[in-house]
Design a protein around this motif. Structure first.
Motif, mmCIF file in Angstrom:
data_model
loop_
_atom_site.group_PDB
_atom_site.id
_atom_site.type_symbol
_atom_site.label_atom_id
_atom_site.label_comp_id
_atom_site.label_asym_id
_atom_site.label_seq_id
_atom_site.Cartn_x
_atom_site.Cartn_y
_atom_site.Cartn_z
ATOM 1 N N HIS A 8 42.416 53.135 58.554
ATOM 2 C CA HIS A 8 42.814 52.130 59.689
ATOM 3 C C HIS A 8 43.436 52.923 61.040
ATOM 4 N N LEU A 9 44.476 53.433 60.374
ATOM 5 C CA LEU A 9 45.601 54.019 61.171
ATOM 6 C C LEU A 9 44.885 55.490 62.151
ATOM 7 N N ALA A 10 44.171 55.954 61.119
ATOM 8 C CA ALA A 10 43.397 57.142 62.102
ATOM 9 C C ALA A 10 42.426 56.763 62.941
ATOM 10 N N LEU A 11 41.700 55.299 62.815
ATOM 11 C CA LEU A 11 40.873 55.135 63.618
ATOM 12 C C LEU A 11 41.562 54.547 65.051
ATOM 13 N N CYS A 12 42.553 54.127 64.677
ATOM 14 C CA CYS A 12 43.698 53.652 65.613
ATOM 15 C C CYS A 12 44.121 54.908 66.649
ATOM 16 N N ALA A 18 41.537 58.752 72.722
ATOM 17 C CA ALA A 18 40.094 58.712 73.267
ATOM 18 C C ALA A 18 40.378 58.072 74.494
ATOM 19 N N VAL A 19 41.233 57.148 74.620
ATOM 20 C CA VAL A 19 41.772 56.372 75.922
ATOM 21 C C VAL A 19 42.295 57.305 77.045
ATOM 22 N N ALA A 149 35.864 49.190 73.814
ATOM 23 C CA ALA A 149 36.053 47.939 73.659
ATOM 24 C C ALA A 149 37.442 47.553 73.181
ATOM 25 N N SER A 150 38.292 48.516 73.065
ATOM 26 C CA SER A 150 39.687 48.288 72.543
ATOM 27 C C SER A 150 40.693 47.795 73.410
ATOM 28 N N GLY A 151 40.467 47.770 74.587
ATOM 29 C CA GLY A 151 41.176 46.900 75.482
ATOM 30 C C GLY A 151 42.673 47.746 76.036
#
Length: 160
Positions: A8-12, A18-19, A149-151
Motif C-alpha cells: 500500500h505504501l509503495a503504491l502511495c 507520478a503527480v 484519480a488521487s486528488g
C-alpha cells in the motif's frame, strides 16, 4: 486478497512520484504527506528501486522519481513485486497454525494431505481463475490512472 502495508505504501509513494513527475521528490515529503514513517518508507523505496520502478539519488538535493512514465507502470506489476507470485490455489501439507493444539500429539488430521490435492477437487482451478482475474484487473490500471484519480495536486510553484 489483502495487500500488505508495504505494498500500500509503495503504491502511495508511486502515485506521489507520478503527480510530481518528472521532478524528483524527497522521501520525507512523501512520508509527511501520507503521515507515515520515513524509516518504513525507506525500506519500500529501496525495494521500488530494485524493481526498477524508481530512480534514487543520495545526498543534498537527492530524492526519487519514477524510472519511466506512469502510463507504463501497471499496478499489477507493483503488487507482484511486493507480494510475490500469487498462488492462492497452492495447498500446504503443514498443520494449520490457527488450529487448536492436539494434546495427544499429531494425529491423522494434523499434517495429513490437504484434500485439494485430490484430482477430483476443483478448488485449485477456481482459486487459480480468481487470482488470474485479480491480477488482470490490476494490470488494466496504470499508475497514471491512479495519479489522475488521487486528488493529489501538484504545487503551482514546483518546477517541471
Amino acid at each position: 486478497m489483502r495487500l500488505t502495508v508495504r505494498t500500500h505504501l509503495a503504491l502511495c509513494a508511486l502515485v506521489y512520484c507520478a503527480v510530481h513527475f518528472p521532478r524528483q521528490v524527497r522521501k520525507a515529503d512523501i512520508a509527511a504527506f501520507f503521515r507515515g514513517s520515513e524509516a518504513h518508507l525507506g525500506v519500500v523505496v529501496h525495494r521500488l528501486a530494485r524493481l526498477g520502478l524508481v530512480e534514487t539519488a543520495r545526498g543534498r538535493g537527492g530524492g526519487l522519481r519514477l524510472a519511466r512514465p506512469a502510463a507504463r507502470i501497471r499496478v499489477g506489476e507493483v503488487v507482484r513485486g511486493f507480494e510475490g507470485p500469487a498462488d492462492a490455489a497452492e495447498a500446504s501439507d503443514a498443520a494449520d497454525p490457527d488450529a487448536p493444539a492436539n494434546p495427544a500429539g499429531p494425529g491423522p488430521e494434523i499434517g495429513a494431505p490437504v484434500p485439494s490435492r485430490d484430482p477430483a477437487c476443483r478448488i485449485e482451478a477456481v482459486l487459480g481463475r480468481a487470482v488470474d482475474a485479480y491480477y488482470a484487473e490490476l494490470d488494466a490500471v496504470t499508475l497514471a490512472d491512479l495519479a489522475a484519480a488521487s486528488g493529489i495536486v501538484r504545487p503551482l510553484s514546483a518546477p517541471a
